[in-house]
Write a protein that holds these residues in place. Sequence first.
Motif, PDB file in Angstrom:
ATOM      1  N   ALA A  67       4.892  11.779  13.872  1.00 51.12           N
ATOM      2  CA  ALA A  67       4.198  12.214  13.712  1.00 51.12           C
ATOM      3  C   ALA A  67       3.709  13.138  12.627  1.00 51.12           C
ATOM      4  N   GLU A  68       4.565  13.997  12.502  1.00 56.14           N
ATOM      5  CA  GLU A  68       4.507  14.641  10.589  1.00 56.14           C
ATOM      6  C   GLU A  68       4.526  14.322   9.228  1.00 56.14           C
ATOM      7  N   ILE A  69       5.432  12.924   9.917  1.00 58.04           N
ATOM      8  CA  ILE A  69       4.942  11.621   8.372  1.00 58.04           C
ATOM      9  C   ILE A  69       3.920  10.867   8.732  1.00 58.04           C
ATOM     10  N   ILE A  70       3.570  10.375   9.459  1.00 62.70           N
ATOM     11  CA  ILE A  70       2.721   9.756   9.239  1.00 62.70           C
ATOM     12  C   ILE A  70       1.138  10.082   9.637  1.00 62.70           C
ATOM     13  N   GLN A  71       0.429  11.223  10.443  1.00 63.05           N
ATOM     14  CA  GLN A  71      -0.763  11.982  10.283  1.00 63.05           C
ATOM     15  C   GLN A  71      -0.398  13.342  10.138  1.00 63.05           C
ATOM     16  N   PRO A  72       0.143  13.740   8.667  1.00 58.27           N
ATOM     17  CA  PRO A  72       0.441  15.194   8.134  1.00 58.27           C
ATOM     18  C   PRO A  72      -0.361  15.938   8.168  1.00 58.27           C
ATOM     19  N   LYS A  73      -1.968  15.401   7.958  1.00 53.54           N
ATOM     20  CA  LYS A  73      -3.182  16.602   7.908  1.00 53.54           C
ATOM     21  C   LYS A  73      -2.960  17.185   9.707  1.00 53.54           C
ATOM     22  N   TYR A  74      -2.419  17.045  10.780  1.00 55.22           N
ATOM     23  CA  TYR A  74      -2.700  17.201  11.987  1.00 55.22           C
ATOM     24  C   TYR A  74      -1.025  17.726  12.579  1.00 55.22           C
ATOM     25  N   PHE A  75      -0.245  17.850  12.131  1.00 56.50           N
ATOM     26  CA  PHE A  75       1.198  18.051  12.537  1.00 56.50           C
ATOM     27  C   PHE A  75       1.936  18.548  11.876  1.00 56.50           C
ATOM     28  N   ILE A  76       2.612  19.913  12.370  1.00 54.82           N
ATOM     29  CA  ILE A  76       3.441  20.306  11.329  1.00 54.82           C
ATOM     30  C   ILE A  76       4.427  20.828  12.687  1.00 54.82           C
ATOM     31  N   PHE A  77       5.782  20.302  12.396  1.00 57.18           N
ATOM     32  CA  PHE A  77       5.994  20.259  13.767  1.00 57.18           C
ATOM     33  C   PHE A  77       7.756  21.499  12.599  1.00 57.18           C
ATOM     34  N   GLY A  78       8.194  21.858  11.507  1.00 58.17           N
ATOM     35  CA  GLY A  78       9.386  21.876  11.094  1.00 58.17           C
ATOM     36  C   GLY A  78      10.446  20.818  10.572  1.00 58.17           C
ATOM     37  N   ARG A  79       9.667  20.072  10.658  1.00 50.48           N
ATOM     38  CA  ARG A  79      10.911  18.926  10.347  1.00 50.48           C
ATOM     39  C   ARG A  79      11.399  18.341   9.190  1.00 50.48           C
ATOM     40  N   ASN A  80      10.034  18.740   8.715  1.00 48.48           N
ATOM     41  CA  ASN A  80      10.014  18.297   7.326  1.00 48.48           C
ATOM     42  C   ASN A  80      11.318  18.686   5.791  1.00 48.48           C
ATOM     43  N   GLY A  81      12.393  18.219   5.683  1.00 47.14           N
ATOM     44  CA  GLY A  81      13.105  19.127   4.315  1.00 47.14           C
ATOM     45  C   GLY A  81      14.785  19.124   5.490  1.00 47.14           C
ATOM     46  N   SER A  82      14.709  18.738   6.925  1.00 52.56           N
ATOM     47  CA  SER A  82      15.725  18.965   7.957  1.00 52.56           C
ATOM     48  C   SER A  82      15.944  17.376   8.279  1.00 52.56           C
ATOM     49  N   ASP A  83      15.106  16.803   9.187  1.00 50.84           N
ATOM     50  CA  ASP A  83      14.670  15.462   9.655  1.00 50.84           C
ATOM     51  C   ASP A  83      14.315  14.962   9.159  1.00 50.84           C
ATOM     52  N   TRP A  84      13.619  15.189   7.512  1.00 47.37           N
ATOM     53  CA  TRP A  84      12.675  13.533   7.377  1.00 47.37           C
ATOM     54  C   TRP A  84      12.556  14.073   5.773  1.00 47.37           C
ATOM     55  N   LYS A  99       0.587  -1.499  -0.088  1.00 45.51           N
ATOM     56  CA  LYS A  99      -0.353   0.373  -0.393  1.00 45.51           C
ATOM     57  C   LYS A  99       0.874   1.165  -0.222  1.00 45.51           C
ATOM     58  N   ALA A 100       1.836   1.243   0.651  1.00 44.50           N
ATOM     59  CA  ALA A 100       2.529   2.087   0.865  1.00 44.50           C
ATOM     60  C   ALA A 100       3.187   2.869  -0.864  1.00 44.50           C
ATOM     61  N   VAL A 101       3.588   1.823  -1.141  1.00 44.18           N
ATOM     62  CA  VAL A 101       3.981   1.990  -2.939  1.00 44.18           C
ATOM     63  C   VAL A 101       3.025   2.440  -3.984  1.00 44.18           C
ATOM     64  N   ALA A 102       2.083   1.993  -3.972  1.00 42.73           N
ATOM     65  CA  ALA A 102       0.726   2.294  -4.253  1.00 42.73           C
ATOM     66  C   ALA A 102       0.743   3.618  -3.890  1.00 42.73           C
ATOM     67  N   ASN A 103       0.410   3.812  -3.118  1.00 38.39           N
ATOM     68  CA  ASN A 103      -0.303   5.937  -2.220  1.00 38.39           C
ATOM     69  C   ASN A 103       1.317   6.540  -1.927  1.00 38.39           C
ATOM     70  N   ASN A 104       2.044   5.958  -2.445  1.00 36.53           N
ATOM     71  CA  ASN A 104       3.425   6.739  -2.799  1.00 36.53           C
ATOM     72  C   ASN A 104       3.990   7.569  -1.450  1.00 36.53           C
ATOM     73  N   ASN A 105       3.991   6.593  -0.533  1.00 33.05           N
ATOM     74  CA  ASN A 105       4.305   6.639   1.266  1.00 33.05           C
ATOM     75  C   ASN A 105       5.186   6.088   1.028  1.00 33.05           C
ATOM     76  N   ILE A 106       6.074   7.192   1.186  1.00 33.64           N
ATOM     77  CA  ILE A 106       7.740   6.348   1.375  1.00 33.64           C
ATOM     78  C   ILE A 106       8.253   7.902   1.944  1.00 33.64           C
ATOM     79  N   TYR A 107       8.872   7.477   2.927  1.00 34.39           N
ATOM     80  CA  TYR A 107       9.661   8.692   3.799  1.00 34.39           C
ATOM     81  C   TYR A 107      10.841   7.988   4.801  1.00 34.39           C
ATOM     82  N   ILE A 108      12.010   9.342   3.973  1.00 36.60           N
ATOM     83  CA  ILE A 108      13.463   9.398   4.548  1.00 36.60           C
ATOM     84  C   ILE A 108      13.644   9.757   5.599  1.00 36.60           C
ATOM     85  N   ILE A 109      13.728   9.445   6.862  1.00 35.53           N
ATOM     86  CA  ILE A 109      14.036  10.164   7.488  1.00 35.53           C
ATOM     87  C   ILE A 109      15.625  10.274   8.098  1.00 35.53           C
ATOM     88  N   GLN A 110      16.297  11.795   7.807  1.00 33.11           N
ATOM     89  CA  GLN A 110      18.017  11.854   7.179  1.00 33.11           C
ATOM     90  C   GLN A 110      18.829  12.290   8.986  1.00 33.11           C
TER      91      GLN A 110
END
Length: 159
Positions: A136-153, A106-117
Motif C-alpha cells: 500500500a505504501e509503494i502502490i498508493q503513497p498518497k494514501y498510506f504511510i505506515f512507517g515501513r519506508n526505509g526499513s522494509d522497502w 512505464k515503471a522505468v520511464a516514471n521512476n517507479n522502481i522499488y526494492i523490498i528489503q
Amino acid sequence: MTKYKEIIATLKQQDDILAEHWEEEIDTIIHKLKFLTPDAIPSVCIVDQNNFQAIYSEELQEKAKVAGGTLANNLHADVAVLIIIQRDESLYSVIPTFINLQADSKAVANNNIYIIQTHQFNESEENYLQDVEILAEIIQPKYFIFGRNGSDWIKFDLS
C-alpha cells in the motif's frame, strides 16, 4: 472467501484482539481506496532478485488488490510499478543491467522502481498484514504511510 478473511477467522479462535486489529487495519485500507477510479489502480509487477522473473500467486494478487494495485503475471511495458524483492547485497551490482532491459516500461520511464528489503515478504500468513502495508505504501503513497519506508522497502531512484 478471501485469504485475509480466512486468516482473521483463524486468528479469532486464537487471539480475538489481534484478529480485531487485523480486520480494522485491512478494512481501513480497503475503505480508503474504495473510490479509486480504474485509471488510479496501477499495474504492478513483483520480481525476485534470484531470477528477475515475475512472482504471481492468487494470494499475492489479493494483497496487491487490497493495497490498490493489480498484480501483473509477467513483466511488460504497461507495468506502472516495478517491485524487486532483495535477497542479498549483490542486487545493487546487477540492478542497472536489469533496469536497462526494462527501459521501455512505464515503471522505468516514471521512476517507479522499488526494492523490498525485508526477508519475510510473502513468506507466510503471519506476514499478510505487513505485506499489504508495504504494498500500500509503494502502490498508493498518497494514501498510506505506515512507517515501513526505509526499513522494509526503499525507492530505487534512477536520477
